[in-house]
Each structure stands twice: as structure tokens, then as C-alpha cells.
Design a protein around this motif. Structure first.
Motif, PDB file in Angstrom:
ATOM      1  N   VAL A  64      -5.411   9.165  -2.492  1.00 33.13           N
ATOM      2  CA  VAL A  64      -4.573   7.967  -2.410  1.00 33.13           C
ATOM      3  C   VAL A  64      -5.188   6.833  -3.226  1.00 33.13           C
ATOM      4  N   TYR A  65      -6.430   6.461  -2.910  1.00 35.25           N
ATOM      5  CA  TYR A  65      -7.054   5.321  -3.583  1.00 35.25           C
ATOM      6  C   TYR A  65      -7.239   5.583  -5.083  1.00 35.25           C
ATOM      7  N   HIS A  66      -8.008   6.637  -5.419  1.00 35.41           N
ATOM      8  CA  HIS A  66      -8.262   6.917  -6.837  1.00 35.41           C
ATOM      9  C   HIS A  66      -6.998   7.387  -7.561  1.00 35.41           C
ATOM     10  N   SER A  67      -6.146   8.139  -6.861  1.00 33.21           N
ATOM     11  CA  SER A  67      -4.907   8.580  -7.493  1.00 33.21           C
ATOM     12  C   SER A  67      -3.991   7.399  -7.801  1.00 33.21           C
ATOM     13  N   VAL A  80      -2.926   0.721 -11.104  1.00 34.00           N
ATOM     14  CA  VAL A  80      -3.091  -0.504 -10.320  1.00 34.00           C
ATOM     15  C   VAL A  80      -4.571  -0.850 -10.227  1.00 34.00           C
ATOM     16  N   ASP A  81      -4.865  -2.086  -9.803  1.00 31.42           N
ATOM     17  CA  ASP A  81      -6.267  -2.482  -9.652  1.00 31.42           C
ATOM     18  C   ASP A  81      -6.796  -2.016  -8.294  1.00 31.42           C
ATOM     19  N   ARG A  82      -8.080  -2.260  -8.057  1.00 35.91           N
ATOM     20  CA  ARG A  82      -8.726  -1.761  -6.837  1.00 35.91           C
ATOM     21  C   ARG A  82      -8.136  -2.392  -5.578  1.00 35.91           C
ATOM     22  N   LEU A 136      -4.696  -1.720  -0.708  1.00 32.49           N
ATOM     23  CA  LEU A 136      -3.510  -2.061   0.071  1.00 32.49           C
ATOM     24  C   LEU A 136      -2.620  -0.830   0.261  1.00 32.49           C
ATOM     25  N   ILE A 137      -2.425  -0.052  -0.803  1.00 30.67           N
ATOM     26  CA  ILE A 137      -1.604   1.163  -0.715  1.00 30.67           C
ATOM     27  C   ILE A 137      -2.225   2.151   0.270  1.00 30.67           C
ATOM     28  N   GLN A 154      -6.053  -5.519   9.599  1.00 31.38           N
ATOM     29  CA  GLN A 154      -7.461  -5.264   9.301  1.00 31.38           C
ATOM     30  C   GLN A 154      -7.846  -5.794   7.929  1.00 31.38           C
ATOM     31  N   LEU A 155      -6.883  -5.844   6.997  1.00 29.58           N
ATOM     32  CA  LEU A 155      -7.197  -6.314   5.644  1.00 29.58           C
ATOM     33  C   LEU A 155      -7.643  -7.775   5.616  1.00 29.58           C
ATOM     34  N   PRO A 156      -6.880  -8.710   6.226  1.00 34.57           N
ATOM     35  CA  PRO A 156      -7.412 -10.080   6.263  1.00 34.57           C
ATOM     36  C   PRO A 156      -8.700 -10.198   7.067  1.00 34.57           C
TER      37      PRO A 156
END
Length: 476
Positions: A386-389, A396-398, A403-404, A435-437
Motif C-alpha cells: 500500500v505505502y510503497h505501491s 504521490v509523496d510520503r 494517508l492512503i 491517529q494521524l493528527p
């Protein structure tokens, strides 16, 4: 010892009140009251695992050239994965299984989905690498038959435009991915075009073209070997039915050509984990029956009696207090059951030597650390697929990739809650995205380098999160 004494107290209270250590025992009756449904569940689970072989058939077709992975191959795989998980969820609704059966089947279905995705997309990538290597080997063969001209050739590209600095390094997949600039990929395309053109090449061009192509072929060969250390395991020799189903039973959801393996099975260790597995399940049932089931039935009673939403919400704080400690225990026991007993039991029986199923997540000081440490197999899957793909395929950026990744994980967790409660509310999805914020907050000057405070905040979330979620799903 504390958990043991706690269970003894529950059993004693049940014996005094009901004349039975298990109390009224509704949960056990729900799980095993209809033996036919237990047989159907186990049979459906076996069929579900067997159906993962569809991915193996598709990869064989890709290898034989019947289907191109970069064409229809990945589309067919995605369609199949959608049908697969829809069938898993649909069967639980069709059979109207109790929540225990539903949780087991849906979670196992999601594990099988991740396994299929990893198997298909890694082998699909290797199929493209294999085709590229075959193409370059053919071009090297053509170069060997070229008679170079004596005068400097005007055929593009000139040697001066070819990047050769990477040729001083040993060819490997790692060097190819990390060290080579994008221009070198264009160099390969230009060299292939020059060979295909049939235009004259001088001696220096032939020599440099051959060096560049051979380095690329060796790097591609290294990628086809992956983590395999023994001959015969590299792509495409790994595409056997035995290899596929061996991967299905291994305690990992990330496919590799080879895994570290232990030399023998410690049967005492395996028996210990098996006993712990059944013991933990028994403790979880006792706690659920004594402390969670009455609260659940109270909310069901309120709804049956037509208590308005405002009246049910007045019960919310007391429900939350009733559920905080039981849910905390169930959360810890569930984690121990899966990541310590079941996965280690499977690992021991399958000679799987990589036992890094978790890190010391209880010492986490931020939610991103918790996401990495509490479930290493799924974290590794999300990181690769998911992240690296997202970064490589969607450009997209990191931060967007993060977020994805969080959003997909939250959607899957919400799917499980929908299957359990039979209603879609989005509470878990919202809390997970929060959790992101919180991660950003943990990196501010107020929380950075304050490990104890960060750990306290983390544990407050762990204590309150499960009980808040359950209370919301029950009341609304």
C-alpha cells in the motif's frame, strides 16, 4: 497469576449463583449450540483457503504468456479479490452466524485476501522482470553478431551520452533500484532501439552497449532470485502448487521466494502454545459472559422496550465504565491469543524461523510507533503493497501515501465492525483516522522527547478506545 485468580473468582461466583462455573453460558451455547453450523464454518473455511489457488492459476497463465500481467493480469486479479472478499462477507450474512463465527471467518478471509494480493503482485512484478531480462539477453545475442564499423558511428546514442558510472558496482537488484538514476533506464531503451534499427555501430558502442546490457541482466537476475538462497527457488521455478499452498499456511501475509526456516520442530513448545491458545479462549469467554454480555443484553432490552435515544445516551457513561476493564482485558488477551500463541504455534509446525510478529508495543510513545509494532505481519504488508505501491504507482509523496495507508486500514477495520454489528456507522474509521493528527501532535515541542507522557497518552487511548467504540455501536 492475577488473571488465573480472577477467573477462579468468576467461576466461584457463577457456581454460587447459578450452580455452574460457566454461569448462564449463553456465549458457549451461541458458539457450539448448533454443531451443524460449526461444521459448515470449518468446511467453508477450508474451501476459502483452497480458492486462493485461483491466484496461482493466473500466475501460471502469466508465465506461459496467455495473459499479460501489465495488461489484463492485474485487472483480473483485482476482480477476483473483490469477488472473493464479497463472498466471504456475503456468506456470513447468508448463514446469519453468531458474532464469534463471523469474526473468525471474516478475519481469516482478510488474511487470505492479503496473502493472495501479495503472492499475485510480487510474482506479477517478477514476470515483468523476467520478460525484460529475456529481451535484453536476446539483444546481447544480437550484439555478438554485429560487425562493428571502423569509423565513428553516427547511430544514436553516442557512447558519451551513456551513463556508465554504475558499472563499477556489483550488479544487484538493490543497486538497480537505489543507485541508478532515471536516465539509465532511458539508456537501456535507447540501446535496444539502436540494436533494433540495424544501423552500423562502431567498436566502442558495441563494447559499452554490451557492458551496460550485461550489468542490467545480472541485476535483473538478482531480482528474480529475491531472498532465495538455494537454486531452484528463483522465479519462475517458484510457481508450483506446493509452493503456493505452503505459503498459505505460513504465518505471514507478505510473499517471498524463500523464508528463514528452523531445523526442527520443538514439540514441547508447540504443545505449550496450543494449550495456551485454548486456555486464553476459555478465559476470554468467561470474562465476556460475566462482564460484557450483561451490558450488551441491557442495551438490547432498552431498544426492545423503545427507550428513546436520549434515554440510551444517559446510560452511556455507566456503560462505558462497565466495559473499560473487561474490554481492556479482552484486548490484551486477543493480542496474546493471535500474535503469541496462534502465530508461534503455526511457525513452529511449519519450520518458520522469523518470529518477529510484534515489538514491545506496550512501550509506545506515539500512535505511529504502535501501528508499526503491534502487528508486524500486517505492517509489513501495508508497507510493501500500500505505502510503497502508492508512491511508485500513483506518484504521490510520503505524506499522501501514509494517508492512503491509514485510510485503507481504517476501512478494513470498519468492514469487520459492520459484519459484527450488522450496521455501518464509521466510528472506528473516524477514530483510526484521528491517529494521524495525534501522530503530528506527538512530534511537537510539547510532546517530543517526553516518552513517559507519550506512553501515558497512548495507554489512555488503549483503555478507552475499545469500550467507547462498543458502547457507540450498541447505543446507536
Amino acid at each position: 497469576m492475577a488473571v488465573f485468580l480472577f477467573v477462579v473468582k468468576i467461576a466461584a461466583d457463577n457456581w454460587r449463583v447459578h450452580g455452574n462455573p460457566l454461569g448462564t453460558n449463553e456465549i458457549m451455547r451461541g458458539m457450539f449450540g448448533c454443531k451443524r453450523e460449526v461444521v459448515v464454518l470449518l468446511g467453508a473455511d477450508g474451501v476459502m483457503c483452497a480458492l486462493t489457488g485461483v491466484g496461482w492459476v493466473l500466475q501460471r497463465m502469466v508465465r506461459e504468456g496467455t495473459v499479460a500481467w501489465d495488461g489484463w493480469g492485474w485487472v483480473v486479479q483485482h476482480v477476483w479479490q473483490t469477488v472473493f472478499i464479497a463472498g466471504v462477507v456475503g456468506l456470513t450474512r447468508l448463514r446469519e452466524w453468531p458474532w464469534t463465527h463471523t469474526v473468525f471467518f471474516v478475519l481469516h478471509g482478510l488474511v487470505m485476501l492479503m496473502k493472495q494480493h501479495s503472492y499475485a503482485f510480487y510474482n506479477g512484478h517478477l514476470s515483468s522482470v523476467y520478460k525484460q531480462r529475456a529481451l535484453l539477453l536476446g539483444k546481447i545475442k544480437e550484439l555478438e553478431g554485429v560487425s562493428p564499423v571502423t569509423s565513428p558511428s553516427a547511430t544514436e546514442p553516442p557512447v558519451a551520452d551513456i551513463h556508465t558510472t554504475h558499472l563499477t558496482k556489483a550488479p544487484s537488484a538493490r543497486e538497480r533500484r537505489q543507485s541508478l538514476p532515471h536516465e539509465n533506464v532511458l539508456d537501456i531503451d535507447r540501446i535496444v532501439a539502436a540494436i533494433d534499427s540495424g544501423e552500423p555501430l562502431d567498436q566502442e558502442q558495441v563494447h559499452v552497449f554490451e557492458r551496460v546490457l550485461k550489468w542490467e541482466v545480472d541485476a535483473l537476475s538478482d531480482e528474480l532470485r529475491g531472498k532465495s538462497t538455494q537454486p531452484g527457488r528463483e522465479y519462475p521455478r517458484n510457481l508450483t502448487l506446493c509452493n503456493h499452498y505452503e505459503y498459505v499456511v505460513l504465518p505471514t501475509v507478505v510473499y517471498e521466494l524463500e523464508y528463514p526456516r528452523s531445523a526442527s520442530i520443538n514439540w514441547y513448545y508447540a504443545a505449550e502454545k496450543a494449550a495456551a491458545c485454548f486456555g486464553i479462549i476459555f478465559v476470554m469467554i468467561m470474562i465476556s459472559q460475566a462482564f460484557i454480555y450483561p451490558v450488551v443484553m441491557d442495551t438490547v432490552r432498552m431498544k426492545d422496550e423503545g427507550v428513546p435515544l436520549a434515554g440510551r445516551f444517559r446510560r452511556f457513561p455507566w456503560m462505558l465504565l462497565d466495559l473499560v476493564f473487561p474490554f481492556m482485558m479482552e484486548y490484551l488477551l486477543t493480542w496474546y491469543l493471535i500474535w503469541e500463541t496462534i502465530l508461534n504455534f503455526l511457525a513452529e509446525l511449519t519450520y518458520f524461523a522469523d518470529r518477529g510478529f510484534y515489538d514491545a508495543w506496550w512501550n509506545c510513545v506515539s500512535w505511529d510507533q504502535f501501528a508499526r509494532d503491534w502487528n508486524r505481519p500486517v505492517h509489513n504488508f501495508l508497507l510493501r503493497h500500500v505505502y510503497h505501491s502508492s508512491i511508485s504507482a500513483m506518484k504521490v509523496d510520503r505524506h499522501t501515501a501514509t494517508l492512503i495507508t491509514f485510510f485503507l486500514s481504517a476501512c478494513v477495520h470498519e468492514l469487520v465492525m459492520w459484519c459484527i454489528f450488522k450496521k455501518l456507522r464509521g466510528y472506528l474509521l473516524i477514530l483510526q483516522m484521528c491517529q494521524l493528527p495525534l501522530v503530528r501532535l506527538s512530534r511537537t515541542k510539547w510532546l517530543r522527547n517526553r516518552a513517559t507522557l507519550g506512553n501515558v497518552i497512548f495507554w489512555l487511548g488503549i483503555f478507552t478506545g475499545p469500550s467507547v467504540l462498543c458502547s457507540l455501536y450498541l447505543i446507536l
